[in-house]
Design an enzyme around this catalytic site. Structure first.
Site, short mmCIF file in Angstrom:
data_model
loop_
_atom_site.label_atom_id
_atom_site.label_comp_id
_atom_site.label_asym_id
_atom_site.label_seq_id
_atom_site.Cartn_x
_atom_site.Cartn_y
_atom_site.Cartn_z
N GLU A 96 0.82 -1.20 0.00
CA GLU A 96 0.00 0.00 0.00
C GLU A 96 0.85 1.26 0.00
OE1 GLU A 96 -2.80 -0.44 3.21
OE2 GLU A 96 -3.66 -2.24 2.32
N CYS A 345 -1.66 5.57 10.03
CA CYS A 345 -0.40 4.98 10.47
C CYS A 345 -0.66 3.71 11.28
CB CYS A 345 0.35 6.00 11.33
SG CYS A 345 1.96 5.44 11.88
#
Length: 382
Positions: A96, A345
């Protein structure tokens, strides 16, 4: 019996490597710059579109070379403008790439590995284990794909990508050669022309490779710290058992000393409720970092299923931040971005979710945070 020729992928070649390639096929070195501009500035992967290259050379290149990036599996745009690409690499795994816009700044978070071997207990990527290293073409290919998506020309005032952080899936220093090559392309004017101050490598602490890094490249460094003492860090970041904090910080200090120019280390600290978020942890952190010029980026934990961790309360984060501020540190709290597309994150897991499942996931996350929603205290994009 016929044998097929393996074509050279020009996407991942640095300028010296590209010049060597053209030497090897009997062509002038200046062709390297021409072809690199077509590839990286304009996103061209068809040699016939390279109009300032002779037809004879274009035909030669078609026979022996290619420009091949990762396969784009999906592209999603968050309600806050964050974008996430899922791309498939040669090993068959998916990784990703995340783009975070903020004003005139656009930060691209790039993956270096499919999966990760470090098994940090609070990171969803680590839960899937290690699958493969990305090639240089697959690392820089993420920048190439994002740049093409925006139709942006690098090294111009209105370019979309102004910063790149090696903070996606994987530990960059465990894929050293390919990451170094890709970062050189990020900074090369024939590549993406990004300032060395705006390219950041984040590491969990592979000490020998931090020392090696200084011999090969000049980029900003971020340390994923997450704990103020060895006992706790051993639990959260298992590589700490091999490279404990004293050894790790000394290696970071050596690296930063080679950069000069008053550049400082970025400390990343994921805050986990009742684990590392207390004032006494902040006091320990102040003592730990007293000899390390740094700025501190606090990252409220981003929940994912079965993690076993929770995000701290607003008050706990503020108390922690205030303690560090009082000691004179520049401290910011990272604003969570892209949570509705699992781009925040610690949430990168390289899976493709359908929209219904993603919506259900987002609702679950919002419910987890609803009781104590954290306002924007400050924003830090490295």
């Amino acid at each position: 019996m016929t044998t097929s020729t393996v074509k050279t992928n020009l996407l991942g070649l640095t300028q010296p490597e590209m010049e060597k390639f053209f030497d090897s096929i009997g062509e002038k070195r200046f062709r390297a710059g021409q072809v690199m501009k077509w590839i990286h500035h304009f996103g061209v992967d068809d040699f016939d579109a390279m109009t300032n290259v002779s037809k004879a050379l274009r035909d030669k290149l078609k026979a022996i070379a290619e420009v091949r990036g990762p396969e784009v599996v999906s592209e999603d745009i968050s309600s806050d403008g964050t974008r996430k690409w899922v791309v498939r690499v040669a090993s068959g795994s998916c990784v990703e790439t995340v783009y975070i816009p903020q004003g005139k700044r656009g930060t691209l978070c790039v993956s270096s590995q499919a999966g990760c071997a470090l098994d940090c207990s609070f990171c969803s990527t680590g839960k899937q284990g290690f699958n493969s290293n990305l090639t240089a073409a697959e690392v820089i290919g993420q920048v190439w794909i994002a740049n093409k998506s925006f139709g942006s020309v690098p090294a111009t005032v209105d370019r979309a990508i102004t910063n790149v952080v090696m903070m996606g899936m994987g530990e960059p220093l465990l894929n050293f050669d390919n990451v170094i090559a890709a970062m050189h392309l990020m900074m090369d004017d024939l590549g993406y022309g990004i300032s060395k101050r705006r390219v950041t490598l984040s590491t969990s602490g592979v000490v020998p490779m931090i020392d090696e890094l200084a011999k090969h490249i000049d980029v900003s460094l971020a340390l994923s710290l997450h704990a103020p003492n060895d006992a706790l860090r051993n639990q959260l970041v298992p590589i700490n058992k091999k490279y404990p904090l004293k050894m790790l910080l000394e290696s970071c200090q050596r690296y930063m000393a080679t950069l000069g120019e008053k550049r400082v280390l970025t400390i990343e600290y994921t805050m986990l409720k009742d684990i590392n978020d207390k004032v006494e942890h902040a006091v320990e952190m102040i003592e730990l970092l007293k000899n390390t010029p740094c700025k501190i980026n606090l990252i409220p934990f981003n929940p994912f299923p079965h993690s076993g961790y929770e995000r701290p309360s607003n008050n706990a984060i503020r108390r922690f931040q205030d303690q560090l501020h009082q000691a004179g540190y520049n401290v910011t709290v990272r604003t969570t971005r892209g949570e509705d597309i699992d781009a925040a994150c610690g949430q990168l897991v390289g899976q493709v979710m359908d929209r219904t499942r993603r919506s259900e996931r987002y609702i679950a996350v919002r419910e987890l945070n609803a009781a104590d929603d954290l306002p924007q205290i400050a924003v830090n994009r490295i």
